[in-house]
Design a protein around this motif. Structure first.
Motif, PDB file in Angstrom:
ATOM      1  N   GLY A  98       0.802  -1.219   0.000  1.00 42.71           N
ATOM      2  CA  GLY A  98       0.000   0.000   0.000  1.00 42.71           C
ATOM      3  C   GLY A  98       0.835   1.269   0.000  1.00 42.71           C
ATOM      4  N   GLY A  99       2.171   1.117  -0.032  1.00 42.14           N
ATOM      5  CA  GLY A  99       3.053   2.268  -0.055  1.00 42.14           C
ATOM      6  C   GLY A  99       3.414   2.809   1.310  1.00 42.14           C
ATOM      7  N   GLU A 100       2.960   2.136   2.367  1.00 44.69           N
ATOM      8  CA  GLU A 100       3.279   2.593   3.712  1.00 44.69           C
ATOM      9  C   GLU A 100       4.615   1.996   4.175  1.00 44.69           C
ATOM     10  OE1 GLU A 100       1.676   4.784   5.555  1.00 44.69           O
ATOM     11  OE2 GLU A 100       0.282   5.096   3.871  1.00 44.69           O
ATOM     12  N   PRO A 101       5.405   2.755   4.967  1.00 42.07           N
ATOM     13  CA  PRO A 101       6.664   2.215   5.495  1.00 42.07           C
ATOM     14  C   PRO A 101       6.422   0.967   6.321  1.00 42.07           C
ATOM     15  CG  PRO A 101       6.546   4.597   5.807  1.00 42.07           C
ATOM     16  CD  PRO A 101       5.185   4.151   5.361  1.00 42.07           C
ATOM     17  N   SER A 102       7.141  -0.099   5.973  1.00 36.23           N
ATOM     18  CA  SER A 102       6.997  -1.361   6.676  1.00 36.23           C
ATOM     19  C   SER A 102       8.212  -1.672   7.529  1.00 36.23           C
ATOM     20  CB  SER A 102       6.777  -2.496   5.662  1.00 36.23           C
ATOM     21  OG  SER A 102       6.794  -3.752   6.290  1.00 36.23           O
ATOM     22  N   ALA A 103       9.387  -1.340   7.011  1.00 39.72           N
ATOM     23  CA  ALA A 103      10.627  -1.578   7.738  1.00 39.72           C
ATOM     24  C   ALA A 103      11.696  -0.652   7.174  1.00 39.72           C
ATOM     25  CB  ALA A 103      11.062  -3.039   7.611  1.00 39.72           C
ATOM     26  N   VAL A 104      12.775  -0.510   7.908  1.00 39.37           N
ATOM     27  CA  VAL A 104      13.919   0.273   7.451  1.00 39.37           C
ATOM     28  C   VAL A 104      15.154  -0.617   7.496  1.00 39.37           C
ATOM     29  CG1 VAL A 104      15.451   2.220   7.934  1.00 39.37           C
ATOM     30  CG2 VAL A 104      12.974   2.492   8.135  1.00 39.37           C
ATOM     31  N   LEU A 105      15.855  -0.683   6.384  1.00 38.12           N
ATOM     32  CA  LEU A 105      17.080  -1.478   6.281  1.00 38.12           C
ATOM     33  C   LEU A 105      18.277  -0.528   6.359  1.00 38.12           C
ATOM     34  CD1 LEU A 105      18.667  -4.081   5.675  1.00 38.12           C
ATOM     35  CD2 LEU A 105      18.290  -3.636   3.243  1.00 38.12           C
ATOM     36  N   CYS A 106      19.145  -0.738   7.331  1.00 37.39           N
ATOM     37  CA  CYS A 106      20.323   0.103   7.499  1.00 37.39           C
ATOM     38  C   CYS A 106      21.592  -0.722   7.314  1.00 37.39           C
ATOM     39  CB  CYS A 106      20.344   0.739   8.888  1.00 37.39           C
ATOM     40  SG  CYS A 106      19.023   1.946   9.159  1.00 37.39           S
ATOM     41  N   VAL A 107      22.546  -0.164   6.600  1.00 38.77           N
ATOM     42  CA  VAL A 107      23.860  -0.784   6.430  1.00 38.77           C
ATOM     43  C   VAL A 107      24.890   0.181   6.994  1.00 38.77           C
ATOM     44  CG1 VAL A 107      25.543  -1.718   4.805  1.00 38.77           C
ATOM     45  CG2 VAL A 107      23.087  -1.970   4.346  1.00 38.77           C
ATOM     46  N   ASN A 108      25.662  -0.299   7.970  1.00 38.45           N
ATOM     47  CA  ASN A 108      26.689   0.511   8.621  1.00 38.45           C
ATOM     48  C   ASN A 108      28.059  -0.061   8.285  1.00 38.45           C
ATOM     49  OD1 ASN A 108      24.658   2.062  10.025  1.00 38.45           O
ATOM     50  ND2 ASN A 108      24.421   0.302  11.393  1.00 38.45           N
ATOM     51  N   LEU A 109      28.845   0.692   7.531  1.00 37.02           N
ATOM     52  CA  LEU A 109      30.149   0.231   7.066  1.00 37.02           C
ATOM     53  C   LEU A 109      31.261   0.859   7.897  1.00 37.02           C
ATOM     54  CD1 LEU A 109      31.776  -1.352   4.895  1.00 37.02           C
ATOM     55  CD2 LEU A 109      31.814   0.763   3.568  1.00 37.02           C
ATOM     56  N   ASP A 110      32.093   0.009   8.492  1.00 40.05           N
ATOM     57  CA  ASP A 110      33.234   0.472   9.279  1.00 40.05           C
ATOM     58  C   ASP A 110      34.295   1.043   8.338  1.00 40.05           C
ATOM     59  OD1 ASP A 110      35.303   0.903  11.015  1.00 40.05           O
ATOM     60  OD2 ASP A 110      35.472  -1.166  11.703  1.00 40.05           O
ATOM     61  N   ARG A 111      34.616   2.323   8.502  1.00 39.81           N
ATOM     62  CA  ARG A 111      35.564   2.993   7.615  1.00 39.81           C
ATOM     63  C   ARG A 111      37.019   2.804   8.043  1.00 39.81           C
ATOM     64  NH1 ARG A 111      33.026   8.955   7.038  1.00 39.81           N
ATOM     65  NH2 ARG A 111      35.161   9.339   6.339  1.00 39.81           N
ATOM     66  N   THR A 112      37.255   2.127   9.153  1.00 40.25           N
ATOM     67  CA  THR A 112      38.616   1.999   9.679  1.00 40.25           C
ATOM     68  C   THR A 112      39.588   1.404   8.664  1.00 40.25           C
ATOM     69  OG1 THR A 112      37.752   1.775  11.923  1.00 40.25           O
ATOM     70  CG2 THR A 112      40.030   1.054  11.541  1.00 40.25           C
ATOM     71  N   PRO A 113      39.280   0.244   8.039  1.00 46.28           N
ATOM     72  CA  PRO A 113      40.249  -0.307   7.084  1.00 46.28           C
ATOM     73  C   PRO A 113      40.459   0.581   5.870  1.00 46.28           C
ATOM     74  CG  PRO A 113      38.199  -1.560   7.031  1.00 46.28           C
ATOM     75  CD  PRO A 113      38.126  -0.662   8.219  1.00 46.28           C
ATOM     76  N   LEU A 114      39.400   1.307   5.449  1.00 50.34           N
ATOM     77  CA  LEU A 114      39.542   2.211   4.314  1.00 50.34           C
ATOM     78  C   LEU A 114      40.452   3.389   4.674  1.00 50.34           C
ATOM     79  CD1 LEU A 114      35.830   2.320   3.094  1.00 50.34           C
ATOM     80  CD2 LEU A 114      37.704   0.942   2.180  1.00 50.34           C
ATOM     81  N   GLU A 115      40.297   3.912   5.887  1.00 52.34           N
ATOM     82  CA  GLU A 115      41.124   5.031   6.307  1.00 52.34           C
ATOM     83  C   GLU A 115      42.576   4.602   6.485  1.00 52.34           C
ATOM     84  OE1 GLU A 115      39.044   6.227   9.789  1.00 52.34           O
ATOM     85  OE2 GLU A 115      37.591   7.466   8.704  1.00 52.34           O
ATOM     86  N   GLN A 116      42.774   3.373   6.979  1.00 52.33           N
ATOM     87  CA  GLN A 116      44.141   2.865   7.130  1.00 52.33           C
ATOM     88  C   GLN A 116      44.803   2.689   5.768  1.00 52.33           C
ATOM     89  OE1 GLN A 116      43.391  -0.696   9.414  1.00 52.33           O
ATOM     90  NE2 GLN A 116      43.601   0.364  11.378  1.00 52.33           N
ATOM     91  N   ALA A 117      44.040   2.158   4.803  1.00 49.69           N
ATOM     92  CA  ALA A 117      44.582   1.977   3.455  1.00 49.69           C
ATOM     93  C   ALA A 117      44.889   3.323   2.813  1.00 49.69           C
ATOM     94  CB  ALA A 117      43.591   1.188   2.600  1.00 49.69           C
ATOM     95  N   ALA A 118      44.000   4.312   3.014  1.00 50.93           N
ATOM     96  CA  ALA A 118      44.227   5.633   2.444  1.00 50.93           C
ATOM     97  C   ALA A 118      45.479   6.273   3.032  1.00 50.93           C
ATOM     98  CB  ALA A 118      43.011   6.526   2.699  1.00 50.93           C
ATOM     99  N   ALA A 119      45.687   6.095   4.340  1.00 48.13           N
ATOM    100  CA  ALA A 119      46.880   6.658   4.975  1.00 48.13           C
ATOM    101  C   ALA A 119      48.139   6.001   4.439  1.00 48.13           C
ATOM    102  CB  ALA A 119      46.790   6.473   6.489  1.00 48.13           C
ATOM    103  N   LEU A 120      48.071   4.674   4.207  1.00 48.32           N
ATOM    104  CA  LEU A 120      49.221   3.962   3.668  1.00 48.32           C
ATOM    105  C   LEU A 120      49.552   4.442   2.265  1.00 48.32           C
ATOM    106  CD1 LEU A 120      51.301   1.666   3.916  1.00 48.32           C
ATOM    107  CD2 LEU A 120      49.562   0.112   3.023  1.00 48.32           C
TER     108      LEU A 120
END
Length: 214
Positions: A98-120
């Motif tokens: 019916g177009g009404e909100p039923s649930a919310v899907l959240c994805v939380n990505l840890d940026r730590t390895p990306l920041e470590q790779a960027a620093a390297l």
């Protein structure tokens, strides 16, 4: 991959494969959470980064404002965990027939390895200091490679694809640097140009002839 979900809820049965797929693809650096929009509680959590589990409060303020507005994806936005880790998060509103909100899907990505790779990578890309010329002034082969390499980078093509005029210009630069005043210079230059010695000798003769007529 740790999971905690209310398997009796039809929304969990419907969206669980999607949540598992995302968690497996991005794990162990991504947490996937399915929220109940009606009760503001967690329906399921895959690869949890905290002690949250199914049934715990969602604590998502945006759940109060969900309506059939046409906007169903929010983010990426930043979150911060108690241990200092920074997350990049996205939330998707899942609507019923019916177009009404039923649930919310959240994805939380840890940026730590990306920041470590960027620093390297940034460390490798740091500008180099000027080389000590005193260590290289007697190494004329190094000088040959430096001149040829600079010429190639400037003209944007490999030595094999340099035309006759370009090769003459390059040999002129080498000669001006005093390379050909050194014994056995021609074989080294020929190797750097990926040409035969006879080709280099012929080009040097042409260069000399052009100078005499200019």
């Amino acid at each position: 991959m740790a999971t905690a979900a209310d398997s009796s809820d039809p929304r969990v049965r419907l969206w669980s494969p999607v949540c598992q797929a995302v968690a497996l693809l991005l794990g162990p650096y991504a947490e996937v959470v399915l929220h109940d929009t009606a009760t503001d509680r967690i329906l399921g959590i895959w690869n949890p980064m905290t002690r949250r589990t199914a049934g715990d409060p969602s604590l998502l303020g945006e759940l109060d404002d969900l309506a059939p507005s046409g906007r169903d994806v929010y983010g990426p936005y930043e979150k911060l965990l108690a241990d200092g880790r920074r997350l990049s998060s996205v939330s998707a509103v899942l609507r019923d027939s019916g177009g009404e909100p039923s649930a919310v899907l959240c994805v939380n990505l840890d940026r730590t390895p990306l920041e470590q790779a960027a620093a390297l990578l940034a460390g490798f890309a740091a500008p180099t200091t000027a080389r000590p010329e005193a260590l290289f002034e007697q190494d004329w082969t190094e000088r040959v490679h430096q001149i040829v390499g600079t010429f190639v980078r400037t003209h944007g093509r490999p030595v094999e694809r340099l035309g006759r005029e370009e090769r003459l210009a390059l040999l002129n630069e080498l000669d001006q640097a005093g390379v050909f005043a050194v014994r056995r210079a021609v074989p080294v230059v020929a190797g750097a140009l990926r040409a035969s010695r006879s080709t280099v000798y012929a080009l040097l003769a042409d260069l000399k002839a052009e100078r005499s007529t200019s």
